[in-house]
Design a protein around this motif. Sequence first.
Motif, PDB file in Angstrom:
ATOM      1  N   LYS A  93       0.592  -1.279  -0.286  1.00 12.73           N
ATOM      2  CA  LYS A  93       0.630  -0.270  -0.518  1.00 12.73           C
ATOM      3  C   LYS A  93       0.827   0.936  -0.021  1.00 12.73           C
ATOM      4  N   SER A  94       2.329   1.390   0.028  1.00  8.40           N
ATOM      5  CA  SER A  94       3.055   2.650   0.390  1.00  8.40           C
ATOM      6  C   SER A  94       3.843   2.337  -1.210  1.00  8.40           C
ATOM      7  N   ILE A  95       3.635   1.470  -1.832  1.00 13.33           N
ATOM      8  CA  ILE A  95       4.424   2.187  -3.459  1.00 13.33           C
ATOM      9  C   ILE A  95       3.003   2.228  -4.157  1.00 13.33           C
ATOM     10  N   PRO A  96       3.791   2.754  -5.378  1.00 19.37           N
ATOM     11  CA  PRO A  96       2.522   2.917  -6.338  1.00 19.37           C
ATOM     12  C   PRO A  96       2.226   0.999  -7.045  1.00 19.37           C
ATOM     13  N   VAL A  97       1.207   0.777  -7.445  1.00 20.03           N
ATOM     14  CA  VAL A  97       0.786  -0.217  -7.988  1.00 20.03           C
ATOM     15  C   VAL A  97      -0.298   0.061  -9.401  1.00 20.03           C
ATOM     16  N   TYR A  98      -0.333  -0.893  -9.672  1.00 17.67           N
ATOM     17  CA  TYR A  98      -0.915  -0.896 -11.529  1.00 17.67           C
ATOM     18  C   TYR A  98      -0.607  -1.999 -12.051  1.00 17.67           C
ATOM     19  N   LEU A  99      -2.339  -2.438 -11.673  1.00 13.95           N
ATOM     20  CA  LEU A  99      -2.915  -3.725 -12.082  1.00 13.95           C
ATOM     21  C   LEU A  99      -3.829  -3.254 -13.630  1.00 13.95           C
ATOM     22  N   SER A 100      -3.384  -4.390 -14.588  1.00 10.75           N
ATOM     23  CA  SER A 100      -4.034  -4.763 -15.382  1.00 10.75           C
ATOM     24  C   SER A 100      -4.456  -6.265 -15.480  1.00 10.75           C
ATOM     25  N   CYS A 101      -6.006  -6.338 -16.164  1.00 11.21           N
ATOM     26  CA  CYS A 101      -6.500  -7.679 -17.007  1.00 11.21           C
ATOM     27  C   CYS A 101      -7.855  -7.346 -18.446  1.00 11.21           C
ATOM     28  N   GLY A 102      -7.612  -8.535 -18.572  1.00  5.54           N
ATOM     29  CA  GLY A 102      -9.099  -8.752 -19.371  1.00  5.54           C
ATOM     30  C   GLY A 102      -9.705  -9.680 -18.757  1.00  5.54           C
ATOM     31  N   ASP A 103     -11.243 -10.475 -19.470  1.00  8.73           N
ATOM     32  CA  ASP A 103     -12.067 -10.716 -18.890  1.00  8.73           C
ATOM     33  C   ASP A 103     -11.835 -12.147 -19.547  1.00  8.73           C
ATOM     34  N   GLY A 104     -11.354 -12.393 -20.262  1.00  7.68           N
ATOM     35  CA  GLY A 104     -11.156 -13.898 -21.383  1.00  7.68           C
ATOM     36  C   GLY A 104     -12.558 -14.047 -22.289  1.00  7.68           C
TER      37      GLY A 104
END
Length: 341
Positions: free
Chosen positions: A259-270
């Motif tokens: 939680k203390s760093i920038p995080v990028y999450l990406s994903c498709g739905d299949g």
Amino acid sequence: MTAVPIRRARLLLVVAALLLTMVSIPVAPASASALSPAVAAGGNASSRKAEVVATTQVADRQVDLSVRSPALGGRTVNVRLLTPDGWDPGDQSRHWPTLWLLHGCCGDYTSWTGQTDVARTESLRDVLVVMPEAGWNGWYSDWWNYGQGSDPAWETFHTKELRLLLEHGWGASSNRVVAGLSMGGQGALLYAARHPGMFKAAAAYSGSVHPLLNDESVNRIMGFFAGQGNDPLRVWGDPVAQRDVWAAHDPFHLAKRLKSIPVYLSCGDGTTGPLDPPGGTSALEADFNRQNHALADELERTGARQVTTHFYGPGTHGWAYWQRELHSSLPMLLHALRAGR
């Protein structure tokens, strides 16, 4: 979560199903010219220190290091560097901000340069890009091996041995960010969470970010663990009996450390997306999509304020999406590097 012991017969069925969904990553042989071998960590083969035993120039700005690693039982594995303009490993007075790019299951250290335009990305010409080997099926972990540990210890190789080699002989600074796809997306978040301060930001594209989500997720990753005839219990043990080991390698359960760093999450739905052939679907991507949504919710619950999500709906588990997501996340990653100078 409710989990059941995984029987070998069941695993074989899971593996067979997975083989239909795995991404094929062709590797074209490079026409390489050998450079002078360089030993960056000192010592000899018996010194128990990792060492670079050879270097190979494979393309403009691309150098492969052959590293002999005690953490990997003394085996030699490769690491590809995409070097910045003006990079000179002999100049110890200059160290470069570093982007680690981690490959997925069934790939290797050549995957990012072979499958994307990363080597032609102008914004990376002043960054040292590190693309390490992590095993066809290594899972960015020091394997449990029935409580005995030892080879392979991919986490130790990357976060200790390779990190020191790069900093002491190859122009890397301690200013780092990390990104990865699929298995490597899990690895990026694991390393950022398990080694606080090592990475200033992390990005995961179609990552396996909550393998303990449910029985389907557990069975799927156990199927990967069983790839190439491996005993799946060697990696993290049994998901019930060794649940603590599993949780220690599940980014969802490490969310507070992210939680203390920038995080990028990406994903498709299949489902079939704009970058897929007609009718293409992916149960693997659908599973990882659910895992990513769960992690995003958990990060929000823990108070994380630097999370960027791109859950883009239709899209399968493929390189066209991962190249796009690398470019989408680069501003965040490079901003973290600039802020760290």
